[in-house]
Every structure is written in C-alpha cells, then in structure tokens.
Design a protein around this motif. Sequence first.
Motif, PDB file in Angstrom:
ATOM      1  N   THR A   1       0.826  -1.209   0.000  1.00 57.01           N
ATOM      2  CA  THR A   1       0.000   0.000   0.000  1.00 57.01           C
ATOM      3  C   THR A   1       0.862   1.262   0.000  1.00 57.01           C
ATOM      4  O   THR A   1       0.625   2.206  -0.774  1.00 57.01           O
ATOM      5  N   LEU A   2       1.892   1.291   0.856  1.00 58.38           N
ATOM      6  CA  LEU A   2       2.780   2.450   0.924  1.00 58.38           C
ATOM      7  C   LEU A   2       3.629   2.578  -0.340  1.00 58.38           C
ATOM      8  O   LEU A   2       3.960   3.696  -0.765  1.00 58.38           O
ATOM      9  N   ILE A   3       3.954   1.433  -0.955  1.00 54.48           N
ATOM     10  CA  ILE A   3       4.709   1.476  -2.214  1.00 54.48           C
ATOM     11  C   ILE A   3       3.857   2.108  -3.308  1.00 54.48           C
ATOM     12  O   ILE A   3       4.334   2.938  -4.096  1.00 54.48           O
ATOM     13  N   ASP A   4       2.589   1.731  -3.365  1.00 53.09           N
ATOM     14  CA  ASP A   4       1.686   2.303  -4.372  1.00 53.09           C
ATOM     15  C   ASP A   4       1.509   3.813  -4.169  1.00 53.09           C
ATOM     16  O   ASP A   4       1.316   4.564  -5.132  1.00 53.09           O
ATOM     17  N   GLN A   5       1.568   4.256  -2.919  1.00 50.01           N
ATOM     18  CA  GLN A   5       1.419   5.690  -2.634  1.00 50.01           C
ATOM     19  C   GLN A   5       2.709   6.475  -2.881  1.00 50.01           C
ATOM     20  O   GLN A   5       2.719   7.704  -2.798  1.00 50.01           O
ATOM     21  N   GLY A   6       3.805   5.768  -3.190  1.00 51.40           N
ATOM     22  CA  GLY A   6       5.084   6.440  -3.419  1.00 51.40           C
ATOM     23  C   GLY A   6       5.800   6.822  -2.153  1.00 51.40           C
ATOM     24  O   GLY A   6       6.776   7.592  -2.211  1.00 51.40           O
ATOM     25  N   LYS A   7       5.355   6.296  -1.013  1.00 46.81           N
ATOM     26  CA  LYS A   7       5.981   6.631   0.257  1.00 46.81           C
ATOM     27  C   LYS A   7       7.133   5.684   0.605  1.00 46.81           C
ATOM     28  O   LYS A   7       7.978   6.007   1.436  1.00 46.81           O
ATOM     29  N   VAL A   8       7.142   4.514  -0.018  1.00 46.06           N
ATOM     30  CA  VAL A   8       8.173   3.501   0.257  1.00 46.06           C
ATOM     31  C   VAL A   8       8.710   2.995  -1.082  1.00 46.06           C
ATOM     32  O   VAL A   8       7.953   2.804  -2.038  1.00 46.06           O
ATOM     33  N   LYS A   9      10.007   2.759  -1.117  1.00 42.64           N
ATOM     34  CA  LYS A   9      10.654   2.200  -2.298  1.00 42.64           C
ATOM     35  C   LYS A   9      11.532   1.036  -1.869  1.00 42.64           C
ATOM     36  O   LYS A   9      12.360   1.181  -0.965  1.00 42.64           O
ATOM     37  N   VAL A  10      11.359  -0.130  -2.504  1.00 39.74           N
ATOM     38  CA  VAL A  10      12.129  -1.328  -2.167  1.00 39.74           C
ATOM     39  C   VAL A  10      12.978  -1.702  -3.366  1.00 39.74           C
ATOM     40  O   VAL A  10      12.463  -1.871  -4.470  1.00 39.74           O
ATOM     41  N   THR A  11      14.281  -1.816  -3.163  1.00 39.37           N
ATOM     42  CA  THR A  11      15.201  -2.234  -4.215  1.00 39.37           C
ATOM     43  C   THR A  11      16.090  -3.351  -3.698  1.00 39.37           C
ATOM     44  O   THR A  11      16.324  -3.469  -2.487  1.00 39.37           O
ATOM     45  N   GLN A  12      16.585  -4.164  -4.624  1.00 36.19           N
ATOM     46  CA  GLN A  12      17.463  -5.269  -4.264  1.00 36.19           C
ATOM     47  C   GLN A  12      18.711  -5.211  -5.129  1.00 36.19           C
ATOM     48  O   GLN A  12      18.656  -4.932  -6.323  1.00 36.19           O
ATOM     49  N   SER A  13      19.864  -5.484  -4.503  1.00 34.80           N
ATOM     50  CA  SER A  13      21.144  -5.516  -5.197  1.00 34.80           C
ATOM     51  C   SER A  13      21.999  -6.604  -4.569  1.00 34.80           C
ATOM     52  O   SER A  13      21.555  -7.331  -3.679  1.00 34.80           O
ATOM     53  N   LYS A  14      23.249  -6.711  -5.035  1.00 31.99           N
ATOM     54  CA  LYS A  14      24.151  -7.699  -4.456  1.00 31.99           C
ATOM     55  C   LYS A  14      24.412  -7.413  -2.982  1.00 31.99           C
ATOM     56  O   LYS A  14      24.719  -8.319  -2.214  1.00 31.99           O
ATOM     57  N   ARG A  15      24.317  -6.155  -2.607  1.00 31.08           N
ATOM     58  CA  ARG A  15      24.560  -5.793  -1.210  1.00 31.08           C
ATOM     59  C   ARG A  15      23.427  -6.242  -0.305  1.00 31.08           C
ATOM     60  O   ARG A  15      23.640  -6.532   0.870  1.00 31.08           O
TER      61      ARG A  15
ATOM     62  N   SER B   1       7.727  11.577   5.883  1.00 32.13           N
ATOM     63  CA  SER B   1       6.386  12.147   6.069  1.00 32.13           C
ATOM     64  C   SER B   1       5.433  11.170   6.728  1.00 32.13           C
ATOM     65  O   SER B   1       4.450  11.584   7.338  1.00 32.13           O
ATOM     66  N   ILE B   2       5.703   9.866   6.603  1.00 33.53           N
ATOM     67  CA  ILE B   2       4.838   8.876   7.267  1.00 33.53           C
ATOM     68  C   ILE B   2       5.461   8.371   8.555  1.00 33.53           C
ATOM     69  O   ILE B   2       4.899   7.500   9.221  1.00 33.53           O
ATOM     70  N   LEU B   3       6.628   8.917   8.910  1.00 34.37           N
ATOM     71  CA  LEU B   3       7.314   8.452  10.113  1.00 34.37           C
ATOM     72  C   LEU B   3       7.367   9.516  11.210  1.00 34.37           C
ATOM     73  O   LEU B   3       7.094   9.223  12.378  1.00 34.37           O
ATOM     74  N   PHE B   4       7.718  10.739  10.845  1.00 40.62           N
ATOM     75  CA  PHE B   4       7.991  11.767  11.859  1.00 40.62           C
ATOM     76  C   PHE B   4       7.296  13.078  11.505  1.00 40.62           C
ATOM     77  O   PHE B   4       7.022  13.361  10.342  1.00 40.62           O
ATOM     78  N   ASP B   5       7.062  13.848  12.525  1.00 43.30           N
ATOM     79  CA  ASP B   5       6.667  15.237  12.323  1.00 43.30           C
ATOM     80  C   ASP B   5       7.923  16.067  12.034  1.00 43.30           C
ATOM     81  O   ASP B   5       9.051  15.649  12.322  1.00 43.30           O
ATOM     82  N   THR B   6       7.729  17.253  11.482  1.00 43.00           N
ATOM     83  CA  THR B   6       8.853  18.105  11.103  1.00 43.00           C
ATOM     84  C   THR B   6       9.714  18.457  12.319  1.00 43.00           C
ATOM     85  O   THR B   6       9.209  18.912  13.357  1.00 43.00           O
ATOM     86  N   GLY B   7      11.018  18.206  12.189  1.00 39.31           N
ATOM     87  CA  GLY B   7      11.971  18.550  13.242  1.00 39.31           C
ATOM     88  C   GLY B   7      11.892  17.676  14.467  1.00 39.31           C
ATOM     89  O   GLY B   7      12.473  18.024  15.499  1.00 39.31           O
ATOM     90  N   ARG B   8      11.221  16.523  14.373  1.00 37.57           N
ATOM     91  CA  ARG B   8      11.086  15.643  15.529  1.00 37.57           C
ATOM     92  C   ARG B   8      11.586  14.247  15.182  1.00 37.57           C
ATOM     93  O   ARG B   8      11.695  13.884  14.003  1.00 37.57           O
ATOM     94  N   ALA B   9      11.899  13.450  16.207  1.00 29.91           N
ATOM     95  CA  ALA B   9      12.415  12.096  16.004  1.00 29.91           C
ATOM     96  C   ALA B   9      11.512  11.032  16.611  1.00 29.91           C
ATOM     97  O   ALA B   9      11.867   9.846  16.599  1.00 29.91           O
ATOM     98  N   GLU B  10      10.318  11.432  17.137  1.00 30.79           N
ATOM     99  CA  GLU B  10       9.381  10.449  17.673  1.00 30.79           C
ATOM    100  C   GLU B  10       8.526   9.914  16.522  1.00 30.79           C
ATOM    101  O   GLU B  10       7.951  10.671  15.739  1.00 30.79           O
ATOM    102  N   LEU B  11       8.411   8.589  16.442  1.00 36.67           N
ATOM    103  CA  LEU B  11       7.644   7.967  15.361  1.00 36.67           C
ATOM    104  C   LEU B  11       6.149   8.222  15.541  1.00 36.67           C
ATOM    105  O   LEU B  11       5.617   8.180  16.667  1.00 36.67           O
ATOM    106  N   GLN B  12       5.461   8.451  14.428  1.00 32.18           N
ATOM    107  CA  GLN B  12       4.007   8.554  14.458  1.00 32.18           C
ATOM    108  C   GLN B  12       3.410   7.167  14.688  1.00 32.18           C
ATOM    109  O   GLN B  12       3.968   6.148  14.267  1.00 32.18           O
TER     110      GLN B  12
END
Length: 266
Positions: free
Chosen positions: A115-129, A138-149
């Motif tokens: 759902t979050l990938i479709d909204q463009g909020k999350v991107k998943v990539t795979q490599s050799k690493r 924007s879906i994790l924190f408020d501006t200037g804060r480090a507490e998770l929503q």
Amino acid sequence: MSRRKHLRHDDHDNHERWLVSYADFITLLFAFFVVMYAISSVNEGKYRVLSDSLVTAFKQPPTSTKVIQLGNQTVMGAPPKAVALPAPPVPNQATAEQARKMQEMASKVKSSLDTLIDQGKVKVTQSKRGIAVEISDSILFDTGRAELQAPSIDALTKLALLVKDTDNLIQIEGHTDNAPINSPQFPSNWELSGARAASVVRVFAAAGVAPQRMVAIGYGEYRPMDSNDSPESRARNRRVTLNILADNKDEVAVLPVDDSAKPAGQ
C-alpha cells in the motif's frame, strides 16, 4: 780482343739476387708459425660451447614472416600467441541459496508494504549488497522531531517480524534535507538524522530483532537523493533507509559514497 769480351761478360750485375733473401725470409717465417702452432693448445671448453651454440641456433624453427604494422613502420615478426580467457565464475551452492533467500525476503517485504509502495511513500530495491527499503519521513515523523508517528510503528513492526528469524545484519540510516535546525535537542541535522534512525532501531528491537544485528547511522543532509531547490526535492531527501545486508556476517558494512548518484551542485 776475345779476352776483353770475356771479362766484360763476367762483370755483368745480377739484379735478381734479392729473391734469395726474400725466399730465406719466407722460409723462416713459415718455420716460426709452424713452431707456434705446434706449441699452442685449443681450449676444449670454449670450443664445445661455441659448437653447441651453433647447433642450437641451426635447429630452431624459422620465425614467421608475418608482417606487423607498428605506426608507420613495418616489421617482421612471429604471430601473437593466443591468450586463454578465464572461465566465468560458477556460483557455489551456498551463494545460490543466499540469493534465493534474499529474493524471497524482498518479495515478502514488498507484499507487506504494497500500500505504501503504491502511494510512493516507500521504495524497495534489491542488489548484491542486499535489500534497501527507503521510507519517506512524512509517514514516520513530524517536522523537526524524532518520535515515530503511531501508524508508522505498525508498518515498521510488520517489517521487523519478517527479518526477526534471519541472521542478516540490518543497517538503518537517517537522512534529512539541507534546511538548518538548531534546537536544544538537535543542534544540527546530524543529531536529528541519528535520532530518527535510533527510533526505528528501537521498534525493531521491541519486535524481537536481536540488537547486535542492528546499527543506527545518521547521515544528516550529506547524502541527498535529489537537489534541495524545491519543496518536493527536499521531501525526497528526508527519509529513513533500512538496509538488510545480504552477506555481512562479521561486521556491518557502511555503503561508500557514490559521487555519481549525487544531484548536480552537491
């Protein structure tokens, strides 16, 4: 009269007497070289070395008359030898099994965050690493804060449960834009990005992921994905990236700076 004629004939000079002396000299010179040759000895070792060298030289095959062009000069030489190319590496069974597990894990991560990938909020990539999960702040924190929503904690917990029973190391990176911050809690973007990464680590640890498998890193504003010349580009730079490392069992590797991935002017 006849006597005077006879006497005149006896007094005639012999102009070829020098031949006698010359013949004697040649005879003595010949005798000298005969004596010198008789007392001389041949160095058998040097003679054999010379003989072997000549035999070896005449036994070698003739060089090719193929013409080799060197700039404006043409020279004759032997044809170049063929160089065998190394065989491509064959992946062993352990490597193939590790790749299969990472592919399955990437599919599960995409399914849990579809759902979050479709909204463009999350991107998943795979490599050799490994697998990289980029989450917009924007879906994790408020501006200037480090507490998770609160809603983001559920999504992160779901992700943590997918990797809880694996042995892959997890590197969590915090990133900000270039907007300066100067508060008692966060004097700069370094502290803000590091605190945001630590907040995600705490959620994973609470879900049962072993703490020794994780590391929190704050990059601040210094690894942007986009330029910071618009609100949209700054929003893309504010993110948290979860790296599920493929094969780093001994230590957590830090991704080196890729200058080619930086936007122009950075």
